[in-house]
Design a protein around this motif. Structure first.
Motif, PDB file in Angstrom:
ATOM      1  N   GLU B 270       0.833  -1.199   0.000  1.00 53.06           N
ATOM      2  CA  GLU B 270       0.000   0.000   0.000  1.00 53.06           C
ATOM      3  C   GLU B 270       0.876   1.261   0.000  1.00 53.06           C
ATOM      4  O   GLU B 270       0.624   2.209  -0.737  1.00 53.06           O
ATOM      5  CB  GLU B 270      -0.923  -0.050   1.231  1.00 53.06           C
ATOM      6  N   PHE B 271       1.930   1.216   0.821  1.00 52.14           N
ATOM      7  CA  PHE B 271       2.879   2.333   0.906  1.00 52.14           C
ATOM      8  C   PHE B 271       3.502   2.602  -0.468  1.00 52.14           C
ATOM      9  O   PHE B 271       3.498   3.734  -0.962  1.00 52.14           O
ATOM     10  CB  PHE B 271       3.952   1.975   1.953  1.00 52.14           C
ATOM     11  N   LEU B 272       3.985   1.536  -1.103  1.00 50.38           N
ATOM     12  CA  LEU B 272       4.656   1.707  -2.398  1.00 50.38           C
ATOM     13  C   LEU B 272       3.686   2.195  -3.475  1.00 50.38           C
ATOM     14  O   LEU B 272       4.023   3.061  -4.284  1.00 50.38           O
ATOM     15  CB  LEU B 272       5.313   0.392  -2.835  1.00 50.38           C
ATOM     16  N   ARG B 273       2.489   1.649  -3.446  1.00 50.53           N
ATOM     17  CA  ARG B 273       1.512   2.064  -4.472  1.00 50.53           C
ATOM     18  C   ARG B 273       1.169   3.540  -4.346  1.00 50.53           C
ATOM     19  O   ARG B 273       1.079   4.262  -5.332  1.00 50.53           O
ATOM     20  CB  ARG B 273       0.219   1.226  -4.349  1.00 50.53           C
ATOM     21  N   ARG B 274       1.004   3.978  -3.097  1.00 53.10           N
ATOM     22  CA  ARG B 274       0.640   5.393  -2.906  1.00 53.10           C
ATOM     23  C   ARG B 274       1.769   6.321  -3.329  1.00 53.10           C
ATOM     24  O   ARG B 274       1.558   7.340  -3.979  1.00 53.10           O
ATOM     25  CB  ARG B 274       0.277   5.659  -1.443  1.00 53.10           C
ATOM     26  N   VAL B 275       2.978   5.959  -2.943  1.00 53.71           N
ATOM     27  CA  VAL B 275       4.126   6.801  -3.300  1.00 53.71           C
ATOM     28  C   VAL B 275       4.282   6.821  -4.827  1.00 53.71           C
ATOM     29  O   VAL B 275       4.472   7.879  -5.433  1.00 53.71           O
ATOM     30  CB  VAL B 275       5.416   6.297  -2.616  1.00 53.71           C
ATOM     31  N   ALA B 276       4.169   5.636  -5.429  1.00 54.13           N
ATOM     32  CA  ALA B 276       4.352   5.534  -6.883  1.00 54.13           C
ATOM     33  C   ALA B 276       3.349   6.402  -7.627  1.00 54.13           C
ATOM     34  O   ALA B 276       3.672   7.055  -8.618  1.00 54.13           O
ATOM     35  CB  ALA B 276       4.223   4.075  -7.314  1.00 54.13           C
ATOM     36  N   LYS B 277       2.140   6.419  -7.102  1.00 53.79           N
ATOM     37  CA  LYS B 277       1.094   7.205  -7.750  1.00 53.79           C
ATOM     38  C   LYS B 277       1.453   8.695  -7.740  1.00 53.79           C
ATOM     39  O   LYS B 277       1.346   9.389  -8.756  1.00 53.79           O
ATOM     40  CB  LYS B 277      -0.222   6.978  -7.010  1.00 53.79           C
ATOM     41  N   VAL B 278       1.914   9.154  -6.602  1.00 54.95           N
ATOM     42  CA  VAL B 278       2.284  10.561  -6.467  1.00 54.95           C
ATOM     43  C   VAL B 278       3.423  10.915  -7.427  1.00 54.95           C
ATOM     44  O   VAL B 278       3.444  11.986  -8.013  1.00 54.95           O
ATOM     45  CB  VAL B 278       2.679  10.865  -5.001  1.00 54.95           C
ATOM     46  N   ASP B 280       4.122   9.315 -10.130  1.00 52.37           N
ATOM     47  CA  ASP B 280       3.814   8.882 -11.490  1.00 52.37           C
ATOM     48  C   ASP B 280       4.773   7.792 -11.979  1.00 52.37           C
ATOM     49  O   ASP B 280       5.269   7.831 -13.104  1.00 52.37           O
ATOM     50  CB  ASP B 280       3.867  10.115 -12.423  1.00 52.37           C
ATOM     51  N   ILE B 281       5.033   6.858 -11.111  1.00 59.60           N
ATOM     52  CA  ILE B 281       5.904   5.724 -11.471  1.00 59.60           C
ATOM     53  C   ILE B 281       5.011   4.617 -12.024  1.00 59.60           C
ATOM     54  O   ILE B 281       3.926   4.365 -11.477  1.00 59.60           O
ATOM     55  CB  ILE B 281       6.693   5.249 -10.237  1.00 59.60           C
ATOM     56  N   SER B 282       5.468   3.972 -13.056  1.00 55.36           N
ATOM     57  CA  SER B 282       4.579   3.042 -13.760  1.00 55.36           C
ATOM     58  C   SER B 282       4.142   1.907 -12.841  1.00 55.36           C
ATOM     59  O   SER B 282       4.921   1.365 -12.053  1.00 55.36           O
ATOM     60  CB  SER B 282       5.263   2.488 -15.010  1.00 55.36           C
ATOM     61  N   GLU B 283       2.881   1.580 -12.964  1.00 56.49           N
ATOM     62  CA  GLU B 283       2.269   0.549 -12.143  1.00 56.49           C
ATOM     63  C   GLU B 283       3.026  -0.771 -12.300  1.00 56.49           C
ATOM     64  O   GLU B 283       3.190  -1.536 -11.355  1.00 56.49           O
ATOM     65  CB  GLU B 283       0.825   0.368 -12.602  1.00 56.49           C
ATOM     66  N   GLU B 284       3.476  -0.983 -13.503  1.00 54.44           N
ATOM     67  CA  GLU B 284       4.158  -2.235 -13.826  1.00 54.44           C
ATOM     68  C   GLU B 284       5.387  -2.441 -12.919  1.00 54.44           C
ATOM     69  O   GLU B 284       5.590  -3.511 -12.348  1.00 54.44           O
ATOM     70  CB  GLU B 284       4.578  -2.183 -15.295  1.00 54.44           C
ATOM     71  N   ILE B 285       6.168  -1.374 -12.794  1.00 54.96           N
ATOM     72  CA  ILE B 285       7.387  -1.463 -11.958  1.00 54.96           C
ATOM     73  C   ILE B 285       7.014  -1.788 -10.520  1.00 54.96           C
ATOM     74  O   ILE B 285       7.559  -2.700  -9.897  1.00 54.96           O
ATOM     75  CB  ILE B 285       8.176  -0.123 -12.012  1.00 54.96           C
ATOM     76  N   VAL B 286       6.050  -1.059 -10.019  1.00 52.15           N
ATOM     77  CA  VAL B 286       5.664  -1.218  -8.619  1.00 52.15           C
ATOM     78  C   VAL B 286       5.089  -2.607  -8.381  1.00 52.15           C
ATOM     79  O   VAL B 286       5.474  -3.294  -7.428  1.00 52.15           O
ATOM     80  CB  VAL B 286       4.632  -0.136  -8.224  1.00 52.15           C
ATOM     81  N   GLU B 287       4.200  -3.022  -9.250  1.00 55.06           N
ATOM     82  CA  GLU B 287       3.554  -4.319  -9.040  1.00 55.06           C
ATOM     83  C   GLU B 287       4.555  -5.469  -9.177  1.00 55.06           C
ATOM     84  O   GLU B 287       4.405  -6.506  -8.536  1.00 55.06           O
ATOM     85  CB  GLU B 287       2.376  -4.494 -10.021  1.00 55.06           C
ATOM     86  N   ARG B 288       5.556  -5.258 -10.015  1.00 54.47           N
ATOM     87  CA  ARG B 288       6.575  -6.292 -10.157  1.00 54.47           C
ATOM     88  C   ARG B 288       7.331  -6.470  -8.833  1.00 54.47           C
ATOM     89  O   ARG B 288       7.556  -7.587  -8.366  1.00 54.47           O
ATOM     90  CB  ARG B 288       7.552  -5.923 -11.287  1.00 54.47           C
ATOM     91  N   VAL B 289       7.692  -5.353  -8.220  1.00 52.71           N
ATOM     92  CA  VAL B 289       8.395  -5.400  -6.923  1.00 52.71           C
ATOM     93  C   VAL B 289       7.507  -6.060  -5.873  1.00 52.71           C
ATOM     94  O   VAL B 289       7.927  -6.968  -5.148  1.00 52.71           O
ATOM     95  CB  VAL B 289       8.782  -3.969  -6.458  1.00 52.71           C
ATOM     96  N   ILE B 290       6.251  -5.625  -5.842  1.00 52.39           N
ATOM     97  CA  ILE B 290       5.331  -6.142  -4.826  1.00 52.39           C
ATOM     98  C   ILE B 290       5.136  -7.655  -4.999  1.00 52.39           C
ATOM     99  O   ILE B 290       5.248  -8.419  -4.035  1.00 52.39           O
ATOM    100  CB  ILE B 290       3.980  -5.393  -4.886  1.00 52.39           C
ATOM    101  N   ALA B 291       4.890  -8.080  -6.236  1.00 55.13           N
ATOM    102  CA  ALA B 291       4.631  -9.496  -6.485  1.00 55.13           C
ATOM    103  C   ALA B 291       5.839 -10.344  -6.085  1.00 55.13           C
ATOM    104  O   ALA B 291       5.719 -11.377  -5.423  1.00 55.13           O
ATOM    105  CB  ALA B 291       4.292  -9.701  -7.957  1.00 55.13           C
ATOM    106  N   ARG B 292       6.995  -9.871  -6.463  1.00 58.37           N
ATOM    107  CA  ARG B 292       8.229 -10.626  -6.155  1.00 58.37           C
ATOM    108  C   ARG B 292       8.417 -10.766  -4.641  1.00 58.37           C
ATOM    109  O   ARG B 292       8.651 -11.852  -4.122  1.00 58.37           O
ATOM    110  CB  ARG B 292       9.420  -9.876  -6.769  1.00 58.37           C
ATOM    111  N   GLU B 293       8.251  -9.661  -3.948  1.00 60.14           N
ATOM    112  CA  GLU B 293       8.488  -9.676  -2.496  1.00 60.14           C
ATOM    113  C   GLU B 293       7.410 -10.461  -1.766  1.00 60.14           C
ATOM    114  O   GLU B 293       7.694 -11.214  -0.836  1.00 60.14           O
ATOM    115  CB  GLU B 293       8.574  -8.236  -1.957  1.00 60.14           C
TER     116      GLU B 293
END
Lengths: 296, 451
Positions: B270-278, B280-293
């Motif tokens: 949730e933390f990463l998604r919110r920061v990424a949104k602010v 404007d970091i691509s969802e793909e990058i963030v979700e890749r990190v989240i899924a892996r972890e």
């Protein structure tokens, strides 16, 4: 050793505390009493008029020097053998003068100054208002036992006296000093006396002495002397002798009843209304003569 | 939200004032400022106080914050004016001047923080003027931290306020995708070093550079770069907010807030998604990190699954901790481990106006039908009383509760909050994805075995 009479004298700055205290000391010394006068004011000029206008090194000067403090570094003899001590204080605008008073009084205790000199009377001449804990040290347990306040009919001086009453009230329950009377200073006009009398009655206090304004004082102080030394036969010298006798005999000790800020304001306003009425009456009868001035 | 129910425990007398406590859960403002200075490498604290203030903080702030020694600039090596009565009466400015001169010559550092104690604050020394005299030669600032100004949390804010006031200037250029992280209070938040590092690494994963200051060898340099950040991130419902607001006012830096350092995969994602949104970091990058972890962490958690499910499934738990720690741990235990909340006692004395929000984070959007009782309490005795007669099996609290937890409440204690005198805390943290594993390990290890 007979019991020392320890007295603190408070009052607004410039109201005549040091004048009153040093004249009292001189009168008491004249009566054969051994007196210590302790100036508790960073100005450290309480005892000047007992020493020809010269100031003495202060207790805090001695502490500041960093050397071991000896009694003779801080106690100096003045008129009639009065032992003069000045607590002293920091430079204006730095440090904490209140703590300075505490440190000075503690040092006097440590050095057993009172045991050494065995005075009959110790007079603490304390700076103006009870502004902070430091300046209330003389009225706490084990220092002075009786407190007098010097006030004129000036409203600000009365305000300071009322604050002192609050301070006494605070410490009274824990063995602090009690009040013994108002020294009404610069009382020349009847209305000034009335104002101070009225304040005393409102606060359930007594008047120890009425001290009139006098040229003798002005002249004696220009020479750095008390009225007792400068003109022992003057009326003013007699006034202080009378006050000295009162002080020696006065066993009255009580807790004053200070007025609340709002009460004090209402009281002061009632007097200002009366003064204005008198002023107008006086104008209509004797032209521009101003009898209402109470300033000192 | 309720106030402590146990007030009657003091007998017929009224309970003491909230601030009049024994066994405190924070130190004074000077303690917080000193802890913050010591926590940022390159900052040399210069204490303008009595000699006891520094040594008192070594025991009361540093040791109590996870048995941490003071290091080369803290502890007994801290420069201190060691004020005595002489300075009270005559002023301490000259002594400070000498001390700063000596400290800047002898103590290796990049930034000097003059931390003011009670004595000079009472007597009114003009310390700002003294510190200013040295500003031409050194980066030096003045922390207005009279000990009586407040507790350690206040000292943290005062440290940054002094820095902002005295040293920081608008940046020539804003550095994109750079943030400052506030709200982790060194020693008070006992896992501060690990927390800061984890946040930095997490943000780096999505391409954001974070100045976390704490336990960073370029921490002092990061402090001076604060105005160049694109955003400030505050990881607390209240700590660091004043600092972030001041930075917004001074330098126009907007800020993002989170209720705590994120604990475990759900909060971290949730933390990463919110920061990424602010940013404007691509969802793909963030979700890749989240899924892996998530995949790794959840797979690892399964190793403890048997002990968890067979021995103590769905236990009740209680917390007595600062608000951030309480929120992070509580939400992880409920939403990820299926634990049942009993009572949460908030021990950091947060201001009234944020209490409703803290309660919200502790009671809303929980994946359990239960709602914990939330109590704001700093008094050790009342905290103890409030824990009586409850079903909880685990207690996440401080070293004040740990020794009596089993005997008095039948609960296994885990020290997660200040004071943490019963454990050494170096890089341990429950923050981030891996924090889930660390906390889970500790919980399970508290009851498995011995043979």
């Amino acid at each position: 050793m007979t019991k020392i009479r320890s007295v603190a004298i408070y009052g607004k700055g410039g109201i005549g505390k040091s004048t009153t205290t040093s004249n009292l000391s001189a009168a008491l010394a004249d009566m054969g009493k051994r007196v210590i006068q302790i100036g508790c004011d960073p100005k450290s000029d309480s005892t000047n008029n007992l020493r020809g206008g010269r100031s003495i090194p202060t207790v805090l000067d001695a502490i500041r020097s960093g050397k071991v403090v000896e009694i003779e570094d801080i106690v100096y003899e003045g008129f009639g053998g009065v032992l003069c001590i000045e607590a002293g204080g920091p430079e204006p605008g730095v440090g904490c003068a209140g703590r300075g008073i505490i440190a000075a009084i503690e040092l006097l205790r440590q050095k057993k100054v009172f045991e050494e000199y065995r005075p009959d009377v110790v007079l603490y001449d304390v700076l103006g208002d009870v502004v902070c804990g430091g300046f209330s040290v003389p009225i706490r347990e084990g220092v002075a036992e009786q407190v007098y306040t010097v006030t004129s009919a000036d409203f600000m001086a009365i305000y300071a006296a009322n604050n002192l009453f609050k301070g006494i009230q605070k410490y009274a329950s824990s063995g602090g000093a009690l009040f013994s009377g108002i020294i009404a200073n610069s009382v020349t006009l009847p209305i000034q006396r009335e104002i101070i009398d009225d304040f005393a009655s409102r606060t359930s206090t007594t008047i120890a002495e009425y001290v009139p304004r006098s040229d003798t004082i002005t002249r004696s102080e220009l020479l750095g002397q008390t009225a007792i030394e400068y003109d022992p036969d003057s009326e003013q010298a007699d006034v202080y002798r009378s006050l000295a006798r009162t002080l020696l005999q006065n066993e009255e000790k009580y807790v004053p009843k200070p007025l609340e800020a709002a009460e004090l304001k209402v009281w002061a306003e009632s007097w200002s209304d009366r003064l204005l009425t008198k002023k107008n009456d006086a104008r209509s009868t004797s032209g521009s003569r101003n009898i209402a001035s109470t300033s000192t | 939200m309720t106030n402590s129910e146990a007030k009657g425990a003091y007998g017929p007398k009224d309970a003491p004032e909230p601030s009049a406590i024994e066994a405190p859960r924070f130190s004074c403002a000077l303690g917080g400022a000193l802890g913050t200075a010591v926590g940022i490498y390159g900052v040399v604290p210069i204490l303008h106080s009595g000699a006891g203030c520094g040594i008192g903080q070594l025991f009361g702030q540093l040791y109590a914050g996870g048995q941490n020694a003071g290091g080369p600039q803290g502890g007994t090596s801290t420069p201190c004016s060691s004020l005595v009565e002489h300075h009270v009466v005559f002023g301490g400015e000259e002594k400070l001047r000498d001390l700063i001169r000596a400290s800047t010559e002898l103590m290796e550092g990049e930034i000097y923080a003059v931390i003011n104690g009670c004595v000079p604050s009472l007597i009114g020394d003009d310390l700002n003027a003294v510190a200013k005299e040295f500003r031409g030669k050194n980066d030096i600032f003045f922390v207005r931290s009279a000990g009586f100004a407040g507790n350690s949390y206040e000292g943290y804010e005062l440290f940054f306020e002094g820095l902002i006031e005295d040293l920081l200037k608008p940046a020539e250029e804003i550095r994109p995708k750079t943030v400052n992280v506030f709200g982790i209070v060194p020693y008070q938040h006992v896992f501060w070093k690990g927390d800061a590092r984890t946040i930095k690494n997490l943000l780096a994963e999505i391409g954001i550079t974070a100045n976390v200051f704490l336990a960073e060898f370029d921490g002092a340099a990061q402090l001076l770069e604060i105005p160049a950040a694109e955003y400030n991130i505050v990881l607390s419902t209240w700590n660091g907010h004043r600092t972030a607001r001041l930075l917004e006012e001074r330098f126009g830096t907007p800020y993002l807030t989170f209720p705590s350092v994120p604990v475990g995969p759900k909060q971290t994602a949730e933390f990463l998604r919110r920061v990424a949104k602010v940013f404007d970091i691509s969802e793909e990058i963030v979700e890749r990190v989240i899924a892996r972890e998530e995949q790794r962490v959840y797979r690892f958690i399964e190793y403890g699954g048997d002990a968890h499910m067979l021995v103590r499934p769905h236990p009740f738990f209680a917390i007595a901790a600062d608000s951030g720690t309480a929120i992070g741990i509580s939400r992880f235990l409920i939403n990820e481990l299926g634990y049942l909340p009993d009572i949460v006692q908030i021990t950091d004395d947060p201001p009234e106006e944020v209490r409703a929000e803290i309660v919200k984070w502790l009671t809303q959007d929980l994946e359990t039908p239960l709602t914990p009782e939330v109590v704001f309490e700093t008094d050790a005795h009342l905290i103890r009383q409030n824990l009586k007669g409850r079903p909880f099996l685990f207690l996440f609290a401080s070293s004040l509760e740990a020794p009596i937890a089993l005997a008095e409440w039948g609960a296994l204690p885990i020290t997660v909050a200040f004071p943490a005198l019963n454990r050494l805390i170096l890089n341990r943290t429950y923050a981030g994805f891996d924090g889930a594993l660390t906390l889970f390990e500790e919980i399970i290890s508290s009851f498995v075995g011995p043979l």
